[in-house]
Design a protein around this motif. Sequence first.
Motif, PDB file in Angstrom:
ATOM      1  N   LYS A   4       1.256   1.561  -7.525  1.00  0.00           N
ATOM      2  CA  LYS A   4       2.531   1.395  -6.825  1.00  0.00           C
ATOM      3  C   LYS A   4       2.420   0.238  -5.828  1.00  0.00           C
ATOM      4  N   VAL A   5       3.409  -0.649  -5.852  1.00  0.00           N
ATOM      5  CA  VAL A   5       3.498  -1.732  -4.876  1.00  0.00           C
ATOM      6  C   VAL A   5       4.149  -1.169  -3.617  1.00  0.00           C
ATOM      7  N   VAL A   6       3.513  -1.393  -2.466  1.00  0.00           N
ATOM      8  CA  VAL A   6       4.009  -0.886  -1.190  1.00  0.00           C
ATOM      9  C   VAL A   6       4.906  -1.928  -0.528  1.00  0.00           C
ATOM     10  N   TYR A   7       4.450  -3.180  -0.496  1.00  0.00           N
ATOM     11  CA  TYR A   7       5.258  -4.300  -0.010  1.00  0.00           C
ATOM     12  C   TYR A   7       4.657  -5.594  -0.513  1.00  0.00           C
ATOM     13  N   GLU A   8       5.431  -6.657  -0.413  1.00  0.00           N
ATOM     14  CA  GLU A   8       4.972  -7.975  -0.820  1.00  0.00           C
ATOM     15  C   GLU A   8       5.236  -8.968   0.296  1.00  0.00           C
ATOM     16  N   GLY A  10       4.725 -13.525   1.042  1.00  0.00           N
ATOM     17  CA  GLY A  10       4.789 -14.767   0.295  1.00  0.00           C
ATOM     18  C   GLY A  10       3.660 -14.950  -0.701  1.00  0.00           C
ATOM     19  N   ARG A  11       2.435 -14.614  -0.296  1.00  0.00           N
ATOM     20  CA  ARG A  11       1.273 -14.832  -1.158  1.00  0.00           C
ATOM     21  C   ARG A  11       0.618 -13.566  -1.675  1.00  0.00           C
ATOM     22  N   LEU A  12       1.066 -12.408  -1.203  1.00  0.00           N
ATOM     23  CA  LEU A  12       0.320 -11.171  -1.435  1.00  0.00           C
ATOM     24  C   LEU A  12       1.172 -10.057  -2.024  1.00  0.00           C
ATOM     25  N   VAL A  13       0.522  -9.222  -2.812  1.00  0.00           N
ATOM     26  CA  VAL A  13       1.086  -7.959  -3.271  1.00  0.00           C
ATOM     27  C   VAL A  13       0.198  -6.880  -2.669  1.00  0.00           C
ATOM     28  N   VAL A  14       0.774  -6.027  -1.853  1.00  0.00           N
ATOM     29  CA  VAL A  14       0.032  -4.929  -1.220  1.00  0.00           C
ATOM     30  C   VAL A  14       0.400  -3.668  -1.988  1.00  0.00           C
ATOM     31  N   ARG A  15      -0.639  -3.031  -2.514  1.00  0.00           N
ATOM     32  CA  ARG A  15      -0.418  -1.946  -3.479  1.00  0.00           C
ATOM     33  C   ARG A  15      -1.483  -0.864  -3.345  1.00  0.00           C
ATOM     34  N   ASP A  16      -1.218   0.244  -4.027  1.00  0.00           N
ATOM     35  CA  ASP A  16      -2.239   1.273  -4.156  1.00  0.00           C
ATOM     36  C   ASP A  16      -3.406   0.696  -4.955  1.00  0.00           C
ATOM     37  N   TRP A  17      -4.518   1.390  -4.914  1.00  0.00           N
ATOM     38  CA  TRP A  17      -5.714   0.957  -5.623  1.00  0.00           C
ATOM     39  C   TRP A  17      -5.671   1.395  -7.071  1.00  0.00           C
ATOM     40  N   ALA A  18      -6.293   0.598  -7.945  1.00  0.00           N
ATOM     41  CA  ALA A  18      -6.450   0.940  -9.361  1.00  0.00           C
ATOM     42  C   ALA A  18      -7.926   1.216  -9.635  1.00  0.00           C
ATOM     43  N   ASP A  19      -8.197   2.013 -10.663  1.00  0.00           N
ATOM     44  CA  ASP A  19      -9.591   2.270 -11.044  1.00  0.00           C
ATOM     45  C   ASP A  19     -10.316   0.965 -11.358  1.00  0.00           C
ATOM     46  N   THR A  20      -9.589  -0.014 -11.855  1.00  0.00           N
ATOM     47  CA  THR A  20     -10.192  -1.305 -12.204  1.00  0.00           C
ATOM     48  C   THR A  20     -10.607  -2.106 -10.971  1.00  0.00           C
ATOM     49  N   ASP A  21     -10.276  -1.630  -9.766  1.00  0.00           N
ATOM     50  CA  ASP A  21     -10.659  -2.298  -8.519  1.00  0.00           C
ATOM     51  C   ASP A  21     -12.048  -1.885  -8.026  1.00  0.00           C
ATOM     52  N   TRP A  58      -8.647   7.020  -0.761  1.00  0.00           N
ATOM     53  CA  TRP A  58      -7.563   6.181  -0.241  1.00  0.00           C
ATOM     54  C   TRP A  58      -6.244   6.465  -0.953  1.00  0.00           C
ATOM     55  N   ASN A  59      -6.281   6.564  -2.278  1.00  0.00           N
ATOM     56  CA  ASN A  59      -5.032   6.818  -3.002  1.00  0.00           C
ATOM     57  C   ASN A  59      -4.456   8.184  -2.674  1.00  0.00           C
ATOM     58  N   GLU A  60      -5.299   9.152  -2.399  1.00  0.00           N
ATOM     59  CA  GLU A  60      -4.804  10.457  -1.954  1.00  0.00           C
ATOM     60  C   GLU A  60      -4.070  10.291  -0.624  1.00  0.00           C
ATOM     61  N   THR A  83      -8.516  -5.214   2.009  1.00  0.00           N
ATOM     62  CA  THR A  83      -7.844  -3.958   2.325  1.00  0.00           C
ATOM     63  C   THR A  83      -6.992  -4.147   3.571  1.00  0.00           C
ATOM     64  N   VAL A  84      -5.799  -3.565   3.573  1.00  0.00           N
ATOM     65  CA  VAL A  84      -5.012  -3.457   4.795  1.00  0.00           C
ATOM     66  C   VAL A  84      -4.660  -1.981   4.947  1.00  0.00           C
ATOM     67  N   LEU A  85      -4.625  -1.525   6.189  1.00  0.00           N
ATOM     68  CA  LEU A  85      -4.330  -0.111   6.404  1.00  0.00           C
ATOM     69  C   LEU A  85      -3.312   0.076   7.522  1.00  0.00           C
ATOM     70  N   LEU A  86      -2.555   1.107   7.370  1.00  0.00           N
ATOM     71  CA  LEU A  86      -1.635   1.587   8.397  1.00  0.00           C
ATOM     72  C   LEU A  86      -1.802   3.098   8.393  1.00  0.00           C
ATOM     73  N   VAL A  87      -2.522   3.612   9.407  1.00  0.00           N
ATOM     74  CA  VAL A  87      -2.916   5.021   9.408  1.00  0.00           C
ATOM     75  C   VAL A  87      -2.806   5.597  10.816  1.00  0.00           C
ATOM     76  N   PRO A  88      -2.593   6.912  10.899  1.00  0.00           N
ATOM     77  CA  PRO A  88      -2.674   7.538  12.211  1.00  0.00           C
ATOM     78  C   PRO A  88      -4.090   7.382  12.760  1.00  0.00           C
ATOM     79  N   LEU A  89      -4.197   7.050  14.029  1.00  0.00           N
ATOM     80  CA  LEU A  89      -5.510   6.991  14.671  1.00  0.00           C
ATOM     81  C   LEU A  89      -6.076   8.403  14.751  1.00  0.00           C
TER      82      LEU A  89
END
Length: 176
Positions: A4-8, A10-21, A58-60, A83-89
């Motif tokens: 799943k793509v979370v946001y994009e 100009g140069r980046l696609v920020v998405r969930d992780w794939a097994d191929t990663d 992470w995907n969970e 990796t970029v993260l947005l998480v509760p501290l």
Amino acid sequence: MDPKVVYETGRLVVRDWADTDEDRVFDIYRRWQVSRWLGAEPRVMSNRSAAAAVIDRWNERNRDSTYGVWAVEERDTGTVAGTVLLVPLPQPSDGTASKGEVEVGWHFHPDAWGRGLATESARGAIEHGFKAGIAEIHAVVRPDNVASLAVCGRLGMRRIGRTKRWYGAELEAFLI
């Protein structure tokens, strides 16, 4: 199934992780120059199977559409830069009550350093959080991590001082 793509940006696609990663995750986090800045007791990822486990974790975590630990993929090449993260501290280690504080963070492969990708992806994560109704977002950085301190500056984050409030380590705290 495509992640799943979370946001994009100009140069980046920020998405969930794939097994191929898995290989790329291992290549990023096996490096001391990346891992030395992470956690209360930094350590490198010791084997490839750890990458598979961390991707699952992470995907969970990414099931909540507001928060996550996401892959930062370069649009032109399809390469995962980091990796970029947005998480509760976490619950504060200083014994004070948690106020629902949220953190933005980034971890990038050395071949992606110096090109503004951390700033671009973190700016997107901050915008994503604000759109979801988060009022304030923190960053916490080791005091000698010059590159990440500079990212906080480019993001327009306000330095609020050193703290041991989270992660059991003395960190520079920022707020936007």
